[in-house]
Design an enzyme around this catalytic site. Structure first.
Site, short mmCIF file in Angstrom:
data_model
loop_
_atom_site.label_atom_id
_atom_site.label_comp_id
_atom_site.label_asym_id
_atom_site.label_seq_id
_atom_site.Cartn_x
_atom_site.Cartn_y
_atom_site.Cartn_z
N ASN A 114 3.01 -3.18 -1.27
CA ASN A 114 2.39 -2.27 -0.31
C ASN A 114 1.39 -3.07 0.53
O ASN A 114 0.34 -3.47 0.03
CB ASN A 114 1.69 -1.14 -1.08
CG ASN A 114 1.00 -0.15 -0.16
OD1 ASN A 114 0.82 -0.39 1.02
ND2 ASN A 114 0.59 0.98 -0.73
N HIS A 125 6.57 3.83 5.28
CA HIS A 125 5.53 3.02 4.64
C HIS A 125 6.06 2.60 3.26
O HIS A 125 6.69 3.39 2.56
CB HIS A 125 4.26 3.85 4.49
CG HIS A 125 3.22 3.19 3.65
ND1 HIS A 125 2.83 1.88 3.85
CD2 HIS A 125 2.49 3.64 2.59
CE1 HIS A 125 1.90 1.56 2.96
NE2 HIS A 125 1.68 2.61 2.18
N CYS A 136 -3.52 3.22 4.62
CA CYS A 136 -2.09 2.86 4.78
C CYS A 136 -1.44 3.54 5.98
O CYS A 136 -0.34 3.17 6.37
CB CYS A 136 -1.31 3.17 3.51
SG CYS A 136 -1.86 2.18 2.12
#
Ligand code: COA
Length: 323
Positions: free
Chosen positions: A280, A250, A114
């Site tokens: 996500n 994020h 990520c």
């Protein structure tokens, strides 16, 4: 001195929307639980046959259009992804060719889960500052739905697919003030897709190519680490939290985002939030959020942005940017 600045942004989301109600039919969960514990309402899912490169190409074209540059003007393409099209060529090479960039220009993938976009941005910024490139495409693109176990309620509710991109250009004044990357491999077991090609296809099982996560432990580590990273980033620039106009985090979980905003003393109105509608999207989440904030007019030229990400590895990274 040469610096890099963001001259354009773009993003792309697949058409298919998957709601929490659909997940209720797959696993023992509820829309209310997902919204309360994660802030997620829905996510996008790639169509059959739609690949990471397809998302990256669309996001990159939009970014180049907004920067008013042509593919031939780009010297460097860095693509953050943990869900590439193939083992090789890299997805970056496939995207370079599809976009019509100059043969011979530099193109490579970065794998940092990520944090992939923050890693890609850091690398491209350093290329530009040291004269290795004048213009770079920095992309984060992911097909996370391909590595989800749709029977695991602890993970399948969290992730979605998408792509985002920025064009970075050499400039005399800093756009990117500083960026900071970190990794610590000892936490492999907390967040992993545990199969890789060097294990051999014969070791693959239906589960081994899917995400497993100890969510609660990841959550606590992420909150603590992101707080420290905010301090590190501001201190490196002799700035305080009052100097930051927008947090572009994020998008993993609204509660992680809230904790970082609180640490910065920022109201949630100063945070670009897309997690409710994207879930996500791993490497894609920051450039997707950035593009949304810029296109809807909230983020304006001259404002100071703090970008931060945390992901599998563990990896984490941040950047302070004057847009
Ligand atoms: N629906 C309903 N219940 C669920 C659930 C779901 N989708 N997923 C887990 N639960 C249950 C658990 O089984 C547990 O039940 P138990 O108490 O009977 O054992 C309970 O909810 C609490 O589980 P816990 O894991 O402590 O919940 P949580 O508040 O930590 O939320 C996450 C779970 C996954 C949402 C949260 O930990 C998280 O977001 N972690 C970080 C994930 C992340 O960001 N990963 C990527 C980093 S880039």
């Amino acid at each position: 001195m040469t610096y890099s600045r963001i001259s354009g942004t773009g993003s792309y989301l697949p058409d298919r929307i998957m709601t929490n109600a659909e997940l209720e039919a797959l696993v023992d969960t509820t829309d209310a639980w997902i919204q309360e514990r994660t802030g997620i309402r829905e996510r996008r899912i790639v169509a059959e046959g739609q690949l990471c490169s397809d998302l990256a190409i669309r996001a990159a074209r939009a970014a180049m259009e907004s920067a008013n540059v042509q593919p031939q003007d780009i010297d460097l393409l860095v693509l953050g992804t943990c869900t590439p099209d193939q083992i090789f060529p890299s997805t970056a090479c496939l995207v370079q060719h599809a976009l019509g960039m100059r043969p011979g220009s530099v193109a490579f993938d970065v794998a940092a889960a990520c944090s992939g976009f923050m890693y890609a941005l850091d690398i491209a910024d350093r290329y530009i500052r040291t004269g290795g490139a004048r213009r770079a495409l920095v992309i984060g693109a992911e097909t996370m739905s391909r590595v989800l176990n749709w029977k695991d309620r602890g993970t399948c509710i969290l992730f979605g697919d998408g792509g985002g991109a920025v064009v970075l250009e050499a400039a005399e004044e800093p756009g990117i003030y500083s960026s900071h990357l970190h990794a610590d491999g000892q936490y492999e077991e907390l967040l992993t897709v545990p199969w890789g090609v060097s294990q051999g296809l014969e070791c693959a099982t239906p589960e081994s190519g899917k995400i497993t996560m100890r969510g609660n432990e990841v959550f606590k580590f992420a909150v603590r680490t992101l707080g420290q990273m905010v301090d590190e980033t501001l201190a490196a620039n002799n700035m305080t939290r009052n100097d930051v106009d927008w947090l572009v985090p994020h998008q993993a979980n609204i509660r992680i985002i809230q904790a970082t905003a609180k640490k910065l003393g920022m109201s949630m109105d100063q945070v670009i939030q897309t997690v409710a509608y994207h879930g996500n999207t791993s490497s894609a989440s920051i450039p997707l959020a950035l593009d949304e904030g810029i296109r809807d007019g909230r983020i304006k030229r001259g404002q100071m942005l703090l970008l931060e990400a945390f992901g599998g590895g563990f990896t984490w990274g941040s950047a302070l940017i004057r847009y």
